[in-house]
Design a protein around this motif. Sequence first.
Motif, PDB file in Angstrom:
ATOM      1  N   ALA A  34       0.449  -1.066   0.465  1.00 31.43           N
ATOM      2  CA  ALA A  34      -0.028  -0.005  -0.222  1.00 31.43           C
ATOM      3  C   ALA A  34       1.426   1.128   0.101  1.00 31.43           C
ATOM      4  N   VAL A  35       0.382   2.173  -0.699  1.00 27.09           N
ATOM      5  CA  VAL A  35       0.776   3.268  -0.510  1.00 27.09           C
ATOM      6  C   VAL A  35      -0.530   4.335  -0.028  1.00 27.09           C
ATOM      7  N   GLU A  36      -0.674   4.653   0.699  1.00 26.73           N
ATOM      8  CA  GLU A  36      -1.848   6.214   0.606  1.00 26.73           C
ATOM      9  C   GLU A  36      -1.055   7.582   1.231  1.00 26.73           C
ATOM     10  N   GLN A  37      -1.737   8.369   0.306  1.00 26.98           N
ATOM     11  CA  GLN A  37      -1.455   9.406   0.837  1.00 26.98           C
ATOM     12  C   GLN A  37      -3.133  10.153   1.467  1.00 26.98           C
ATOM     13  N   GLU A  38      -2.159  10.631   2.671  1.00 23.52           N
ATOM     14  CA  GLU A  38      -2.660  11.210   3.931  1.00 23.52           C
ATOM     15  C   GLU A  38      -2.339  12.967   4.261  1.00 23.52           C
ATOM     16  N   GLY A  39      -3.123  13.230   3.342  1.00 24.99           N
ATOM     17  CA  GLY A  39      -2.677  15.123   3.451  1.00 24.99           C
ATOM     18  C   GLY A  39      -1.644  15.348   2.351  1.00 24.99           C
ATOM     19  N   ASP A  40      -0.385  15.788   3.673  1.00 26.36           N
ATOM     20  CA  ASP A  40       1.065  15.738   2.634  1.00 26.36           C
ATOM     21  C   ASP A  40       1.825  14.564   3.733  1.00 26.36           C
ATOM     22  N   ASN A  41       0.581  13.420   4.162  1.00 25.99           N
ATOM     23  CA  ASN A  41       1.476  12.324   4.738  1.00 25.99           C
ATOM     24  C   ASN A  41       1.417  11.393   3.906  1.00 25.99           C
ATOM     25  N   TRP A  42       2.598  10.124   4.133  1.00 29.57           N
ATOM     26  CA  TRP A  42       1.700   9.145   3.346  1.00 29.57           C
ATOM     27  C   TRP A  42       2.521   7.548   4.400  1.00 29.57           C
ATOM     28  N   LYS A  43       1.387   6.339   4.070  1.00 26.27           N
ATOM     29  CA  LYS A  43       1.453   5.680   4.784  1.00 26.27           C
ATOM     30  C   LYS A  43       1.320   4.150   3.506  1.00 26.27           C
ATOM     31  N   ILE A  44       2.851   3.861   3.698  1.00 29.21           N
ATOM     32  CA  ILE A  44       3.262   3.014   3.235  1.00 29.21           C
ATOM     33  C   ILE A  44       3.763   1.546   3.488  1.00 29.21           C
ATOM     34  N   GLU A  45       3.104   0.716   3.330  1.00 31.53           N
ATOM     35  CA  GLU A  45       3.075  -0.511   3.775  1.00 31.53           C
ATOM     36  C   GLU A  45       4.230  -1.977   3.277  1.00 31.53           C
ATOM     37  N   ILE A  46       4.831  -2.111   3.369  1.00 31.02           N
ATOM     38  CA  ILE A  46       5.828  -3.105   2.624  1.00 31.02           C
ATOM     39  C   ILE A  46       5.354  -4.862   3.732  1.00 31.02           C
TER      40      ILE A  46
END
Length: 87
Positions: A34-46
Amino acid sequence: MAMAIDKSQIEAKLAEVVDPNTETDLVASKAVKAVEQEGDNWKIEIQLGYPAAGYFDELKQKIHAALDEIAGLGEVSLTISSRIKSH
């Protein structure tokens, strides 16, 4: 004005991070879940396909170092896990 950062830029940087255990980059090895944007921040799942708990910290450092090259990138929340596929 800061340039908008899109998912492809992040994926391109993740593709530069090679997992020494598989000798394949994170994108090619399909470890990026997963590569998800939350506003200016990012959530990455490896998710790695083998037991690698002792390697997570080193891998996190490599990923953060690669992503630090993207100017204006906000906070990155990085989750790394292992999922062992049964044969």
